[in-house]
Design a protein around this motif. Sequence first.
Motif, PDB file in Angstrom:
ATOM      1  N   CYS A 162       0.585   2.167   1.209  1.00 37.81           N
ATOM      2  CA  CYS A 162       1.082   0.401  -0.479  1.00 37.81           C
ATOM      3  C   CYS A 162       1.029  -0.545   1.033  1.00 37.81           C
ATOM      4  N   ASN A 170       2.994  -4.855   1.447  1.00 34.02           N
ATOM      5  CA  ASN A 170       3.843  -6.051   0.732  1.00 34.02           C
ATOM      6  C   ASN A 170       3.022  -7.259   1.055  1.00 34.02           C
ATOM      7  N   ASP A 202       9.121  -8.412  -1.167  1.00 34.60           N
ATOM      8  CA  ASP A 202       8.522  -7.645  -2.127  1.00 34.60           C
ATOM      9  C   ASP A 202       8.039  -5.878  -1.773  1.00 34.60           C
ATOM     10  N   GLU A 211       8.774  -3.516  -4.020  1.00 34.84           N
ATOM     11  CA  GLU A 211       7.801  -3.415  -5.239  1.00 34.84           C
ATOM     12  C   GLU A 211       7.200  -2.836  -5.474  1.00 34.84           C
ATOM     13  N   ALA A 212       6.339  -3.214  -4.228  1.00 39.22           N
ATOM     14  CA  ALA A 212       4.979  -2.484  -3.610  1.00 39.22           C
ATOM     15  C   ALA A 212       5.689  -0.736  -2.920  1.00 39.22           C
ATOM     16  N   ASN A 252       6.981   0.392  -5.143  1.00 41.79           N
ATOM     17  CA  ASN A 252       7.611   1.389  -6.497  1.00 41.79           C
ATOM     18  C   ASN A 252       6.405   1.812  -7.108  1.00 41.79           C
ATOM     19  N   ARG A 253       4.985   0.348  -6.888  1.00 46.24           N
ATOM     20  CA  ARG A 253       4.494   0.890  -7.415  1.00 46.24           C
ATOM     21  C   ARG A 253       3.537   1.695  -7.758  1.00 46.24           C
ATOM     22  N   TRP A 254       3.313   2.866  -6.091  1.00 44.14           N
ATOM     23  CA  TRP A 254       3.132   4.368  -6.342  1.00 44.14           C
ATOM     24  C   TRP A 254       3.777   5.340  -5.665  1.00 44.14           C
TER      25      TRP A 254
END
Length: 89
Positions: free
Chosen positions: A73, A75, A80, A83-84, A86-88
Motif C-alpha cells: 500500500c 500513503n 493518511d 487509512e492506506a 486499512n484499505r488492504w
Amino acid sequence: MLVQPACERKDMRRRSADRFRRHRGMTLRNALIQNQYDCVLVGAGVRTVPTHFLLFEKIINTIHAHAPGAKICFNTKPSDTAEAVNRWI
C-alpha cells in the motif's frame, strides 16, 4: 589542511550512497524474511520523488520477492498512513 579534489569527493559521496542503499535494501530484505507481514507500506517520500524512482523499483521488487503474500500500500502523507493500511487489511 589537505582537501581532496572535487572529483574525488564526488566519487566518495557516490560510493557512500551506494553502500547506504545496499545496506538499506538488506535491512528491508532481512525484515521481510524474518517476519511475516500482511501489508507493507511504501511512503510517498520514496514513491513521489522522481530521483528515487530506481530505489522505489528496488523496494517494490524486494517486497514482491520476500513477502509475496503481503499487500503493498501507499500513503500520500504521514497523516493518511493508517487509512492506506486499512484499505488492504
